[in-house]
Design an enzyme around this catalytic site. Structure first.
Site, PDB file in Angstrom:
ATOM      1  N   GLU A  25       2.969  -5.285  -4.135  1.00  0.00           N
ATOM      2  CA  GLU A  25       3.796  -4.577  -4.803  1.00  0.00           C
ATOM      3  C   GLU A  25       5.499  -4.916  -4.597  1.00  0.00           C
ATOM      4  OE1 GLU A  25       5.835  -1.128  -3.330  1.00  0.00           O
ATOM      5  OE2 GLU A  25       4.383  -0.758  -1.830  1.00  0.00           O
ATOM      6  N   ASP A 140       6.563  17.989  -5.556  1.00  0.00           N
ATOM      7  CA  ASP A 140       6.958  16.391  -5.478  1.00  0.00           C
ATOM      8  C   ASP A 140       5.314  15.919  -4.826  1.00  0.00           C
ATOM      9  OD1 ASP A 140       7.554  13.741  -5.176  1.00  0.00           O
ATOM     10  OD2 ASP A 140       9.212  14.268  -4.298  1.00  0.00           O
ATOM     11  N   SER A 142       3.341  12.305  -5.073  1.00  0.00           N
ATOM     12  CA  SER A 142       3.385  10.768  -5.853  1.00  0.00           C
ATOM     13  C   SER A 142       2.349  10.571  -6.940  1.00  0.00           C
ATOM     14  CB  SER A 142       3.326   9.784  -4.532  1.00  0.00           C
ATOM     15  OG  SER A 142       3.416   8.469  -5.068  1.00  0.00           O
ATOM     16  N   ALA A 143       2.503   9.877  -7.853  1.00  0.00           N
ATOM     17  CA  ALA A 143       1.568   9.342  -8.725  1.00  0.00           C
ATOM     18  C   ALA A 143       0.431   8.334  -8.178  1.00  0.00           C
ATOM     19  CB  ALA A 143       2.391   8.783 -10.040  1.00  0.00           C
ATOM     20  N   ASP A 144       1.036   7.909  -6.883  1.00  0.00           N
ATOM     21  CA  ASP A 144       0.148   6.990  -6.472  1.00  0.00           C
ATOM     22  C   ASP A 144      -1.461   7.574  -6.074  1.00  0.00           C
ATOM     23  OD1 ASP A 144       2.016   5.406  -6.136  1.00  0.00           O
ATOM     24  OD2 ASP A 144       2.574   5.521  -3.844  1.00  0.00           O
ATOM     25  N   LYS A 161       2.764   7.318   4.263  1.00  0.00           N
ATOM     26  CA  LYS A 161       4.242   7.463   5.082  1.00  0.00           C
ATOM     27  C   LYS A 161       4.046   8.781   5.613  1.00  0.00           C
ATOM     28  CE  LYS A 161       6.576   5.522   1.542  1.00  0.00           C
ATOM     29  NZ  LYS A 161       5.805   4.481   0.904  1.00  0.00           N
TER      30      LYS A 161
HETATM   31  N1  PSU Z   1       5.355   1.304   1.172  1.00  0.00           N
HETATM   32  C1  PSU Z   1       6.558   0.943   1.897  1.00  0.00           C
HETATM   33  N2  PSU Z   1       7.557   1.146   1.675  1.00  0.00           N
HETATM   34  C2  PSU Z   1       8.059   1.541   0.475  1.00  0.00           C
HETATM   35  C3  PSU Z   1       6.840   2.007  -0.390  1.00  0.00           C
HETATM   36  C4  PSU Z   1       5.375   1.826   0.256  1.00  0.00           C
HETATM   37  O1  PSU Z   1       6.222   0.437   3.285  1.00  0.00           O
HETATM   38  O2  PSU Z   1       9.151   1.503  -0.191  1.00  0.00           O
HETATM   39  C5  PSU Z   1       7.018   2.534  -1.945  1.00  0.00           C
HETATM   40  C6  PSU Z   1       5.802   2.334  -2.698  1.00  0.00           C
HETATM   41  O3  PSU Z   1       6.087   1.580  -3.826  1.00  0.00           O
HETATM   42  C7  PSU Z   1       5.160   3.579  -3.173  1.00  0.00           C
HETATM   43  C8  PSU Z   1       6.300   4.460  -3.118  1.00  0.00           C
HETATM   44  O4  PSU Z   1       4.325   3.472  -4.272  1.00  0.00           O
HETATM   45  O5  PSU Z   1       7.207   3.891  -2.058  1.00  0.00           O
HETATM   46  C9  PSU Z   1       6.381   5.825  -3.263  1.00  0.00           C
HETATM   47  O6  PSU Z   1       7.225   6.572  -3.880  1.00  0.00           O
HETATM   48  P1  PSU Z   1       7.222   8.081  -4.503  1.00  0.00           P
HETATM   49  O7  PSU Z   1       6.938   8.789  -3.144  1.00  0.00           O
HETATM   50  O8  PSU Z   1       8.552   8.280  -5.012  1.00  0.00           O
HETATM   51  O9  PSU Z   1       5.987   8.161  -5.370  1.00  0.00           O
HETATM   52 MN    MN Z   2       7.955  11.623  -5.986  1.00  0.00          MN
END
Ligand code: PSU
Ligand code: MN
Length: 304
Positions: A25, A140, A142-144, A161
């Site tokens: 990514e 909140d 994540s769409a992941d 995380k």
């Molecule tokens: N893993 C890491 N650092 C990051 C991310 C993942 O070690 O910055 C990123 C990824 O792209 C993941 C995103 O999809 O953070 C998640 O963001 P959000 O919580 O806004 O969905």
């Molecule tokens: Mn988010």
């Protein structure tokens, strides 16, 4: 009408030959780490994949095209792009970014979509997004997580995380029917730490088993991918008693400053980096490299 994909020669050759390819990514480069460590990490992670016998395909959107495999020059440009000048792309933003010719960095969700379009079945990263703490009021999530439920790509991460609500994240993945596989241990890892105190629903100990499970999922006609939760190497880990209070402090600062939506994850990672005087970043890089290694092994197993 096909997707606007531009392959690097290296990735194009590998895919035509049926050789192993691992997607990477780009949000982790633009929004996850500061320059120049982000560039250094991006180069190292590609090298680890090559050293382990596969071809890296870093994915980003530039000039109205999805680039699958970046030149070193493109990698450098991306690494130097300030976070407010690259769109942080998830499923919702990908088409808009492409249609408007803007520069965009792909999150886990968008990278899965692009990898699948490109015919790549494995993707290595740091940590996936998940259910944020306080999601019961902020909503909140994540769409992941949704993406793992619908796009057939095996994602290798060091868990979700630890800034997130981990138990809620695993519950949502279970609801969505996503296999969450701890690699080589019973416990789910927690990004900077090897242990989370939560037993993983599934455990596997070899790349071959993970590849076989992905193939079987396809044979059964089940949509969606798999999450492989690979613990950070012992010498790089920050144990929960050390990182926990730092996460708490970063979270309360985010709340006081009313950081919301897409800014939450980048803000927290940056504050934790500052509060640990760089230690969290060194660990983050170590776990990404470790995931790249396993990703290469899985990609190779899938070509057998
Ligand atoms: N893993 C890491 N650092 C990051 C991310 C993942 O070690 O910055 C990123 C990824 O792209 C993941 C995103 O999809 O953070 C998640 O963001 P959000 O919580 O806004 O969905
Ligand atoms: Mn988010």
């Amino acid at each position: 009408m096909t997707a606007p994909l531009t392959f690097s020669p290296e990735v194009q050759d590998a895919l035509s030959a049926g050789a192993p390819v691992v997607a990477l990514e780009s949000t982790i480069i633009t929004h996850g780490m500061p320059y120049p460590q982000n560039l250094d990490m991006a180069r190292q992670v590609e090298q680890v994949i090559r050293d382990n016998g596969a071809v890296p395909a870093t994915i980003a959107v530039m000039g109205g095209r999805i680039h699958v495999g970046l030149t070193d020059e493109a990698l450098e440009t991306l690494a130097q792009t300030p976070p407010d000048q690259a769109m942080k792309l998830s499923r919702a933003d990908l088409a808009v970014c492409l249609a408007n010719g803007r520069t965009g960095a792909t999150t886990v969700a968008a990278t899965m979509i692009c990898a699948h379009l490109a015919g790549i079945r494995v993707f290595a990263t740091g940590g996936i997004g998940g259910v944020h703490r306080g999601a019961e009021t902020s909503f909140d999530i994540s769409a992941d997580l949704q993406e793992l439920a619908q796009t057939p790509v095996t994602v290798v991460a060091a868990g979700a995380k630890a800034i997130l609500d981990l138990p809620k994240t695993w519950e949502v993945l279970e609801t969505l029917g996503v296999p969450v596989i701890a690699y080589g241990q019973d416990d789910l890892p927690a990004f900077w730490s090897r242990a989370s105190g939560i037993k993983a629903p599934l455990r596997m100990d070899s790349a071959d088993q993970i590849a076989a499970a992905a193939t079987m999922r396809a044979r059964l006609g089940l949509k969606g991918g798999q999450l492989v939760a690979n613990p950070i190497p012992q010498d790089a880990e920050i144990t929960a008693d050390v990182i926990g209070p730092v996460i708490e402090q970063a979270l309360s600062e985010a709340e006081a400053r009313r950081i919301a939506a897409k800014e939450v994850t980048p803000f927290l990672l940056q504050r934790i980096f500052e509060l640990t005087e760089g230690r969290s970043l060194a660990s983050n890089i170590a776990l990404v490299l470790n995931n790249a290694r396993l990703g290469a092994q899985i990609a190779i197993a899938m070509t057998r």
